[in-house]
Design a protein around this motif. Structure first.
Motif, PDB file in Angstrom:
ATOM      1  N   TYR A  17       0.921  -1.305  -0.106  1.00 18.13           N
ATOM      2  CA  TYR A  17       0.016   0.060   0.193  1.00 18.13           C
ATOM      3  C   TYR A  17       0.773   1.225   0.114  1.00 18.13           C
ATOM      4  O   TYR A  17       1.347   1.474   0.984  1.00 18.13           O
ATOM      5  CB  TYR A  17      -0.995  -0.034   1.190  1.00 18.13           C
ATOM      6  N   ARG A  18       0.984   1.887  -1.129  1.00 18.16           N
ATOM      7  CA  ARG A  18       2.110   3.018  -1.482  1.00 18.16           C
ATOM      8  C   ARG A  18       1.492   4.149  -1.843  1.00 18.16           C
ATOM      9  O   ARG A  18       1.664   5.319  -2.091  1.00 18.16           O
ATOM     10  CB  ARG A  18       3.162   2.532  -2.155  1.00 18.16           C
ATOM     11  N   SER A  19      -0.076   3.923  -2.023  1.00 12.19           N
ATOM     12  CA  SER A  19      -0.702   5.445  -2.692  1.00 12.19           C
ATOM     13  C   SER A  19      -0.775   6.511  -1.753  1.00 12.19           C
ATOM     14  O   SER A  19      -0.884   6.371  -0.784  1.00 12.19           O
ATOM     15  CB  SER A  19      -2.082   4.742  -3.330  1.00 12.19           C
ATOM     16  N   PRO A  20      -0.684   7.614  -2.282  1.00 13.69           N
ATOM     17  CA  PRO A  20      -0.947   9.018  -1.352  1.00 13.69           C
ATOM     18  C   PRO A  20      -2.068   8.746  -0.765  1.00 13.69           C
ATOM     19  O   PRO A  20      -2.315   9.103   0.609  1.00 13.69           O
ATOM     20  CB  PRO A  20      -0.813   9.998  -2.407  1.00 13.69           C
ATOM     21  N   SER A  21      -3.239   8.352  -1.184  1.00 13.72           N
ATOM     22  CA  SER A  21      -4.512   8.352  -0.497  1.00 13.72           C
ATOM     23  C   SER A  21      -4.422   7.555   0.719  1.00 13.72           C
ATOM     24  O   SER A  21      -5.054   7.678   1.728  1.00 13.72           O
ATOM     25  CB  SER A  21      -5.737   8.003  -1.416  1.00 13.72           C
ATOM     26  N   VAL A  22      -3.735   6.255   0.611  1.00 15.26           N
ATOM     27  CA  VAL A  22      -3.834   5.331   1.694  1.00 15.26           C
ATOM     28  C   VAL A  22      -2.891   6.198   2.987  1.00 15.26           C
ATOM     29  O   VAL A  22      -3.218   6.201   4.296  1.00 15.26           O
ATOM     30  CB  VAL A  22      -3.173   4.016   1.180  1.00 15.26           C
ATOM     31  N   GLN A  24      -2.565   9.594   3.339  1.00 13.03           N
ATOM     32  CA  GLN A  24      -3.312  10.397   4.050  1.00 13.03           C
ATOM     33  C   GLN A  24      -4.444  10.017   5.036  1.00 13.03           C
ATOM     34  O   GLN A  24      -4.582  10.538   6.084  1.00 13.03           O
ATOM     35  CB  GLN A  24      -4.111  11.173   2.555  1.00 13.03           C
ATOM     36  N   ALA A  25      -4.994   8.655   4.498  1.00 12.25           N
ATOM     37  CA  ALA A  25      -5.916   7.999   5.696  1.00 12.25           C
ATOM     38  C   ALA A  25      -5.206   7.760   6.693  1.00 12.25           C
ATOM     39  O   ALA A  25      -5.770   7.968   7.888  1.00 12.25           O
ATOM     40  CB  ALA A  25      -6.712   6.995   5.027  1.00 12.25           C
ATOM     41  N   PHE A  26      -3.990   7.018   6.679  1.00 16.79           N
ATOM     42  CA  PHE A  26      -3.004   6.890   7.889  1.00 16.79           C
ATOM     43  C   PHE A  26      -2.704   8.163   8.592  1.00 16.79           C
ATOM     44  O   PHE A  26      -2.958   8.261   9.977  1.00 16.79           O
ATOM     45  CB  PHE A  26      -2.068   6.093   7.705  1.00 16.79           C
ATOM     46  N   ASP A  27      -2.496   9.266   8.219  1.00 13.78           N
ATOM     47  CA  ASP A  27      -2.168  10.541   8.773  1.00 13.78           C
ATOM     48  C   ASP A  27      -3.548  10.939   9.506  1.00 13.78           C
ATOM     49  O   ASP A  27      -3.311  11.276  10.725  1.00 13.78           O
ATOM     50  CB  ASP A  27      -1.907  11.662   7.761  1.00 13.78           C
ATOM     51  N   ARG A  28      -4.627  10.730   8.941  1.00  8.62           N
ATOM     52  CA  ARG A  28      -5.790  11.361   9.524  1.00  8.62           C
ATOM     53  C   ARG A  28      -6.181  10.350  10.580  1.00  8.62           C
ATOM     54  O   ARG A  28      -6.476  10.709  11.756  1.00  8.62           O
ATOM     55  CB  ARG A  28      -7.007  11.407   8.680  1.00  8.62           C
ATOM     56  N   ASP A  29      -6.055   8.973  10.579  1.00  8.56           N
ATOM     57  CA  ASP A  29      -6.352   7.975  11.654  1.00  8.56           C
ATOM     58  C   ASP A  29      -5.293   8.329  12.703  1.00  8.56           C
ATOM     59  O   ASP A  29      -5.968   8.144  13.971  1.00  8.56           O
ATOM     60  CB  ASP A  29      -6.328   6.718  11.064  1.00  8.56           C
ATOM     61  N   GLU A  30      -4.159   8.773  12.576  1.00  7.33           N
ATOM     62  CA  GLU A  30      -3.116   8.811  13.823  1.00  7.33           C
ATOM     63  C   GLU A  30      -3.062  10.317  14.166  1.00  7.33           C
ATOM     64  O   GLU A  30      -2.143  10.505  14.973  1.00  7.33           O
ATOM     65  CB  GLU A  30      -1.820   8.192  13.259  1.00  7.33           C
ATOM     66  N   TYR A  40       4.780  12.894   4.691  1.00  8.13           N
ATOM     67  CA  TYR A  40       4.686  11.347   4.916  1.00  8.13           C
ATOM     68  C   TYR A  40       5.079  11.006   3.291  1.00  8.13           C
ATOM     69  O   TYR A  40       4.189  11.124   2.511  1.00  8.13           O
ATOM     70  CB  TYR A  40       3.474  10.560   5.014  1.00  8.13           C
ATOM     71  N   LEU A  41       6.183  10.580   3.041  1.00  4.14           N
ATOM     72  CA  LEU A  41       6.875  10.190   1.706  1.00  4.14           C
ATOM     73  C   LEU A  41       6.312   8.714   1.256  1.00  4.14           C
ATOM     74  O   LEU A  41       6.639   7.869   1.917  1.00  4.14           O
ATOM     75  CB  LEU A  41       8.247  10.414   1.519  1.00  4.14           C
ATOM     76  N   THR A  42       6.083   8.555   0.027  1.00  6.47           N
ATOM     77  CA  THR A  42       6.034   7.328  -0.757  1.00  6.47           C
ATOM     78  C   THR A  42       6.679   7.322  -2.138  1.00  6.47           C
ATOM     79  O   THR A  42       7.047   8.456  -2.531  1.00  6.47           O
ATOM     80  CB  THR A  42       4.477   6.797  -0.802  1.00  6.47           C
ATOM     81  N   GLY A  43       6.713   6.494  -2.776  1.00  4.21           N
ATOM     82  CA  GLY A  43       7.226   6.525  -4.236  1.00  4.21           C
ATOM     83  C   GLY A  43       7.058   5.096  -4.708  1.00  4.21           C
ATOM     84  O   GLY A  43       6.178   4.285  -4.346  1.00  4.21           O
ATOM     85  N   THR A  44       7.706   4.774  -5.914  1.00  4.63           N
ATOM     86  CA  THR A  44       7.584   3.615  -6.426  1.00  4.63           C
ATOM     87  C   THR A  44       8.498   2.519  -5.492  1.00  4.63           C
ATOM     88  O   THR A  44       9.322   2.993  -4.688  1.00  4.63           O
ATOM     89  CB  THR A  44       8.462   3.508  -7.757  1.00  4.63           C
ATOM     90  N   LEU A  45       8.347   1.451  -5.742  1.00  5.61           N
ATOM     91  CA  LEU A  45       8.839   0.328  -4.944  1.00  5.61           C
ATOM     92  C   LEU A  45      10.400   0.429  -5.076  1.00  5.61           C
ATOM     93  O   LEU A  45      11.167   0.239  -3.914  1.00  5.61           O
ATOM     94  CB  LEU A  45       8.545  -1.314  -5.449  1.00  5.61           C
ATOM     95  N   ALA A  46      11.092   0.658  -6.143  1.00  2.00           N
ATOM     96  CA  ALA A  46      12.500   1.002  -6.394  1.00  2.00           C
ATOM     97  C   ALA A  46      13.113   1.937  -5.435  1.00  2.00           C
ATOM     98  O   ALA A  46      13.949   1.754  -4.939  1.00  2.00           O
ATOM     99  CB  ALA A  46      12.734   1.058  -7.835  1.00  2.00           C
ATOM    100  N   GLN A  47      12.236   3.066  -5.506  1.00  2.00           N
ATOM    101  CA  GLN A  47      12.623   4.454  -4.793  1.00  2.00           C
ATOM    102  C   GLN A  47      12.490   4.008  -3.166  1.00  2.00           C
ATOM    103  O   GLN A  47      13.444   4.297  -2.359  1.00  2.00           O
ATOM    104  CB  GLN A  47      11.716   5.338  -5.016  1.00  2.00           C
TER     105      GLN A  47
END
Length: 117
Positions: A17-22, A24-30, A40-47
């Motif tokens: 689960y690497r999408s920005p929407s996921v 953002q939901a985690f940030d809101r929940d916590e 809170y950064l995400t990217g490709t699996l290689a990144q």
């Protein structure tokens, strides 16, 4: 204070689960979304793997894909991006005491790095 001189950056440690929407939901929940200077950064699996390797974070999908196993840790980087302090210790189940201890340790490390800058 530290708040105007420090950025808090979390790196996604979930290879599924690497999408920005996921995130953002985690940030809101916590209740992290309202923290100043929080990213809170995400990217490709290689990144992400490159970042995990840089900070020696082992990430694995547990059987049946129900859970993700990863080490908890924190690092303090100076303004040039050089790693100045790393904590790769899992404080165990979150309690008021472990949250407080982690926060104090991280804040002390940030103050030390800023003092040296």
């Amino acid at each position: 204070g530290l708040s105007h001189r420090v950025e808090l950056v979390a790196i996604d440690a979930n290879p599924i689960y690497r999408s920005p929407s996921v995130l953002q939901a985690f940030d809101r929940d916590e209740s992290l979304a309202q923290l100043p200077n929080w990213l809170y950064l995400t990217g490709t699996l290689a990144q992400l793997r490159s970042v995990w390797n840089t900070f020696s974070v082992d990430v694995s999908v547990l059987p049946a894909g129900a859970m993700i196993s990863h080490a908890d840790g924190a690092a303090v980087l100076d303004a040039t991006g050089r790693i100045r302090w790393v904590m790769n210790a899992d404080p165990g189940p979150a309690t008021t005491s472990t949250k407080s201890s982690f926060a104090v340790t991280l804040a002390d490390a940030a103050r030390s790095v800023l003092k040296d800058a």
